[in-house]
Design a protein around this motif. Structure first.
Motif, PDB file in Angstrom:
ATOM      1  N   VAL A   1     -91.811 -31.807  31.391  1.00 11.78           N
ATOM      2  CA  VAL A   1     -92.565 -30.556  31.321  1.00 11.78           C
ATOM      3  C   VAL A   1     -94.030 -30.898  31.075  1.00 11.78           C
ATOM      4  CG1 VAL A   1     -92.875 -28.365  30.120  1.00 11.78           C
ATOM      5  CG2 VAL A   1     -90.571 -29.296  30.430  1.00 11.78           C
ATOM      6  N   VAL A   2     -94.876 -30.524  32.015  1.00  9.77           N
ATOM      7  CA  VAL A   2     -96.291 -30.906  31.991  1.00  9.77           C
ATOM      8  C   VAL A   2     -97.144 -29.653  32.194  1.00  9.77           C
ATOM      9  CG1 VAL A   2     -98.067 -32.211  33.200  1.00  9.77           C
ATOM     10  CG2 VAL A   2     -95.835 -33.246  32.786  1.00  9.77           C
ATOM     11  N   ILE A   3     -98.110 -29.415  31.280  1.00 14.52           N
ATOM     12  CA  ILE A   3     -98.926 -28.201  31.330  1.00 14.52           C
ATOM     13  C   ILE A   3    -100.405 -28.579  31.216  1.00 14.52           C
ATOM     14  CG2 ILE A   3     -99.242 -25.877  30.394  1.00 14.52           C
ATOM     15  CD1 ILE A   3     -96.572 -26.206  28.920  1.00 14.52           C
ATOM     16  N   PRO A   4    -101.080 -28.827  32.329  1.00 14.92           N
ATOM     17  CA  PRO A   4    -102.519 -29.101  32.258  1.00 14.92           C
ATOM     18  C   PRO A   4    -103.300 -27.825  31.964  1.00 14.92           C
ATOM     19  CG  PRO A   4    -101.786 -29.080  34.537  1.00 14.92           C
ATOM     20  CD  PRO A   4    -100.551 -28.936  33.704  1.00 14.92           C
ATOM     21  N   THR A   5    -104.374 -27.973  31.188  1.00 17.47           N
ATOM     22  CA  THR A   5    -105.132 -26.803  30.727  1.00 17.47           C
ATOM     23  C   THR A   5    -106.575 -26.809  31.204  1.00 17.47           C
ATOM     24  OG1 THR A   5    -105.714 -27.961  28.679  1.00 17.47           O
ATOM     25  CG2 THR A   5    -103.701 -26.618  28.647  1.00 17.47           C
ATOM     26  N   ASP A   6    -106.924 -27.633  32.171  1.00 17.93           N
ATOM     27  CA  ASP A   6    -108.323 -27.793  32.576  1.00 17.93           C
ATOM     28  C   ASP A   6    -109.007 -26.469  32.862  1.00 17.93           C
ATOM     29  OD1 ASP A   6    -108.483 -30.988  33.184  1.00 17.93           O
ATOM     30  OD2 ASP A   6    -106.557 -30.157  33.771  1.00 17.93           O
TER      31      ASP A   6
ATOM     32  N   ALA B   1     -91.788 -30.118  35.580  1.00 17.86           N
ATOM     33  CA  ALA B   1     -91.129 -28.835  35.328  1.00 17.86           C
ATOM     34  C   ALA B   1     -92.129 -27.813  34.796  1.00 17.86           C
ATOM     35  CB  ALA B   1     -89.994 -29.024  34.320  1.00 17.86           C
ATOM     36  N   LEU B   2     -92.153 -26.652  35.440  1.00 17.27           N
ATOM     37  CA  LEU B   2     -92.956 -25.549  34.924  1.00 17.27           C
ATOM     38  C   LEU B   2     -92.248 -24.943  33.725  1.00 17.27           C
ATOM     39  CD1 LEU B   2     -93.943 -23.781  38.270  1.00 17.27           C
ATOM     40  CD2 LEU B   2     -95.375 -25.260  36.848  1.00 17.27           C
TER      41      LEU B   2
END
Length: 342
Positions: free
Chosen positions: A244-249, A311-312
């Motif tokens: 599970v990966v959530i980039p916040t750029d 995974a979102l």
């Protein structure tokens, strides 16, 4: 371990496809729109997760059939179809049909084991055979044989005006090489390798030893190496990782706060093996693409894969997924060494 990570070759994402019970079409449309967006952003693959008797995608093959007609390039996968709910012969027919409709872009991922809450659903699912159903790897082997064109019956020929085949029709010749096993144990990794499948490894693995301080990345690494050690293709055998990966750029301050709260709620389960099955969960990765890339390059298992299906998170809004996918494609992918798809 290699001194540096393998350059990322294939960038994919995974969605559960949640929907509102009172408006299920809108949720399914959102999933299809996200897959279309993934293709426009240059993702190599889009994967859907399977959910039965829940408010998520219960029929991923049908959803991907629709997606195949709204896209032209992106590969379409299932991560994963639990075969305890399926008849392997019928599923083989559906998979081959969608693969042909997609132009050879389907990547079916499967797993075995009894259906979740089997005691509660077995009478509805298998009213006459509930106590004799085989939920072992044999169910996968049957699917493999049917997809790869092995005979399904001893009869073929003409009967009246009808012509019968002894193997599943339609047959899609390349599909057998694109079957994946979703595994979280050494046994499943070995079995998948021995049977020439590809291997999906996610954010959940089994801690099979007694060590309470077991490290997720090292366990996952052992699965990848076991799989390749038993696969005919050796080190070239395909493995995809699904953290599970959530980039916040490009996220707003409100989005960042929500993402961090989501990850924080799930962090306690990552500190030690959970439940009788001793499941180990990977922490969700939240932060800038540069921060996430640094953490991934330090991840022992990530260093040995060149394909991912990130995974979102569940329960986010459509606009959140648009932001996350856009950052993945435009910032995180390049930070991981992936060359943009033309």
């Amino acid at each position: 371990m290699p001194s540096i990570s393998r350059p990322l070759r294939k960038l994919g994402f995974l969605t559960i496809g949640l929907f509102d019970e009172t408006d299920p079409r809108r949720g399914h449309e959102s999933t299809l729109e996200i897959i279309e967006l993934g293709e426009r952003l240059g993702f190599d693959s889009a994967w859907v997760r399977h959910r039965h008797l829940q408010y998520g995608i219960s029929s991923p093959v049908a959803v991907l059939a629709a997606a195949s007609q709204r896209t032209r390039r992106i590969e379409l996968g299932t991560a994963v179809i639990p075969l305890g709910w399926e008849n392997p012969l019928r599923l083989a027919e559906d998979l081959a049909t969608v693969d042909l409709l997609s132009g050879g872009r389907l990547n079916p991922g499967v797993s075995v084991g009894p259906p979740m809450h089997y005691d509660q659903v077995k009478e509805a699912l298998y009213p006459d055979t509930a106590d004799t159903e085989d939920f072992s790897y044999e169910r996968v082997r049957r699917l493999l044989d049917f997809v790869r064109g092995e005979p399904a019956t001893g009869f073929r020929g003409v009967e009246g005006f009808e012509v019968f085949s002894d193997r599943v029709q339609p047959h899609s010749p390349g599909l057998g090489r694109r079957l994946w096993y979703g595994g979280g144990s050494l046994g499943s990794a070995q079995w998948a390798g021995e049977h020439g499948m590809n291997f999906l490894t996610s954010s959940v693995v089994k801690a099979e030893g007694p060590d309470e301080s077991a490290d997720f990345a090292e366990i996952q690494l052992s699965h990848i190496r076991t799989f390749r050690a038993h696969h005919p293709d050796g080190d070239d055998a395909r493995v995809s990782q699904g953290l599970v990966v959530i980039p916040t750029d490009s996220a707003t301050p409100e989005q960042r706060a929500r993402y961090e709260e989501y990850a924080a709620r799930r962090t306690p389960r990552t500190t030690s093996p959970q439940g009788p099955a001793r499941l180990m969960f990977a922490p969700d990765l939240v932060g800038s693409s540069a921060e996430i890339a640094e953490r991934l390059h330090a991840h022992a298992a990530f260093r040995e894969v060149d394909e991912v299906a990130f995974a979102l998170p569940f329960t986010f809004e459509h606009e959140d997924y648009v932001q996350i996918l856009t950052d993945m494609a435009t910032r995180l992918g390049p930070a991981l060494g992936r060359q943009p798809t033309a």
